[in-house]
Design a protein around this motif. Sequence first.
Motif, mmCIF file in Angstrom:
data_model
loop_
_atom_site.group_PDB
_atom_site.id
_atom_site.type_symbol
_atom_site.label_atom_id
_atom_site.label_comp_id
_atom_site.label_asym_id
_atom_site.label_seq_id
_atom_site.Cartn_x
_atom_site.Cartn_y
_atom_site.Cartn_z
ATOM 1 N N MET A 8 0.833 -1.196 0.000
ATOM 2 C CA MET A 8 0.000 0.000 0.000
ATOM 3 C C MET A 8 0.870 1.249 0.000
ATOM 4 O O MET A 8 0.640 2.187 -0.748
ATOM 5 N N ALA A 9 1.879 1.247 0.854
ATOM 6 C CA ALA A 9 2.740 2.423 0.962
ATOM 7 C C ALA A 9 3.603 2.591 -0.278
ATOM 8 O O ALA A 9 3.826 3.702 -0.735
ATOM 9 N N ALA A 10 4.083 1.489 -0.815
ATOM 10 C CA ALA A 10 4.996 1.568 -1.953
ATOM 11 C C ALA A 10 4.258 1.829 -3.260
ATOM 12 O O ALA A 10 4.803 2.439 -4.167
ATOM 13 N N GLY A 11 3.011 1.377 -3.356
ATOM 14 C CA GLY A 11 2.295 1.462 -4.617
ATOM 15 C C GLY A 11 1.822 2.847 -4.988
ATOM 16 O O GLY A 11 1.385 3.071 -6.095
ATOM 17 N N SER A 12 1.901 3.788 -4.103
ATOM 18 C CA SER A 12 1.346 5.105 -4.385
ATOM 19 C C SER A 12 2.394 6.175 -4.645
ATOM 20 O O SER A 12 2.086 7.346 -4.630
ATOM 21 N N GLY A 13 3.623 5.803 -4.796
ATOM 22 C CA GLY A 13 4.671 6.763 -5.089
ATOM 23 C C GLY A 13 5.458 7.175 -3.862
ATOM 24 O O GLY A 13 5.081 6.889 -2.733
ATOM 25 N N PRO A 14 6.575 7.861 -4.086
ATOM 26 C CA PRO A 14 7.464 8.240 -2.985
ATOM 27 C C PRO A 14 6.794 9.145 -1.953
ATOM 28 O O PRO A 14 7.002 8.988 -0.763
ATOM 29 N N GLY A 15 5.976 10.073 -2.380
ATOM 30 C CA GLY A 15 5.317 10.969 -1.437
ATOM 31 C C GLY A 15 4.387 10.220 -0.498
ATOM 32 O O GLY A 15 4.328 10.490 0.696
ATOM 33 N N ALA A 16 3.675 9.246 -1.048
ATOM 34 C CA ALA A 16 2.756 8.455 -0.226
ATOM 35 C C ALA A 16 3.532 7.594 0.757
ATOM 36 O O ALA A 16 3.108 7.404 1.895
ATOM 37 N N LEU A 19 4.613 9.809 3.559
ATOM 38 C CA LEU A 19 3.454 10.144 4.384
ATOM 39 C C LEU A 19 3.047 8.959 5.248
ATOM 40 O O LEU A 19 2.754 9.114 6.438
ATOM 41 N N PHE A 20 3.061 7.771 4.665
ATOM 42 C CA PHE A 20 2.736 6.561 5.418
ATOM 43 C C PHE A 20 3.750 6.340 6.537
ATOM 44 O O PHE A 20 3.371 6.041 7.678
ATOM 45 N N ALA A 21 5.032 6.483 6.230
ATOM 46 C CA ALA A 21 6.082 6.297 7.236
ATOM 47 C C ALA A 21 5.934 7.309 8.359
ATOM 48 O O ALA A 21 6.059 6.965 9.542
ATOM 49 N N GLU A 22 5.651 8.552 7.999
ATOM 50 C CA GLU A 22 5.463 9.591 9.016
ATOM 51 C C GLU A 22 4.274 9.260 9.910
ATOM 52 O O GLU A 22 4.341 9.374 11.134
ATOM 53 N N GLY A 23 3.191 8.812 9.316
ATOM 54 C CA GLY A 23 2.011 8.427 10.095
ATOM 55 C C GLY A 23 2.292 7.259 11.018
ATOM 56 O O GLY A 23 1.861 7.237 12.170
ATOM 57 N N LEU A 24 3.033 6.284 10.513
ATOM 58 C CA LEU A 24 3.388 5.123 11.323
ATOM 59 C C LEU A 24 4.256 5.538 12.504
ATOM 60 O O LEU A 24 4.034 5.092 13.633
ATOM 61 N N LEU A 25 5.210 6.404 12.257
ATOM 62 C CA LEU A 25 6.072 6.882 13.342
ATOM 63 C C LEU A 25 5.267 7.675 14.367
ATOM 64 O O LEU A 25 5.457 7.528 15.581
ATOM 65 N N GLN A 26 4.356 8.507 13.899
ATOM 66 C CA GLN A 26 3.517 9.275 14.819
ATOM 67 C C GLN A 26 2.621 8.350 15.646
ATOM 68 O O GLN A 26 2.322 8.629 16.796
ATOM 69 N N MET A 118 13.380 15.524 5.017
ATOM 70 C CA MET A 118 13.312 15.113 3.613
ATOM 71 C C MET A 118 12.051 15.658 2.948
ATOM 72 O O MET A 118 12.094 16.128 1.812
ATOM 73 N N LEU A 119 10.932 15.578 3.663
ATOM 74 C CA LEU A 119 9.669 16.101 3.111
ATOM 75 C C LEU A 119 9.732 17.596 2.877
ATOM 76 O O LEU A 119 9.297 18.098 1.841
#
Length: 127
Positions: A8-16, A19-26, A118-119
Amino acid sequence: PRRPWAKMAAGSGPGARELFAEGLLQFLRPAVRQLDRHVHSVRESQVELREHIDSLATELCRINEDQKVALDLDPYVKKLLNARRRVVLVNNILQNAQERLRRLNHSVAKETVRRRAMLEAGGYQGK
């Protein structure tokens, strides 16, 4: 795939992905902090319990020495000392777990800062 969230995270491009990684960390940060607080509280309770066991064992020894009638309290003292040993072992396990939690919390914070930078760098380049 084995990890559907990774797809899911990889299939939507680098920005997604970012964003997914940031959400997971939060999401993980508060749980790690709360777990660390609970481990700290349990460790404090373990220290207090160990002190009470020591005090009780000392008191039993004193009572045993002061008794006119021969009472064999040694088995009870041994049981208390065995319980104390187990409390110390649990405390050591908790201390190791707390140290791992601290390292995890530090890694999460460090990764969050890195990803945020990075963002922001990516956002400024597009302007």
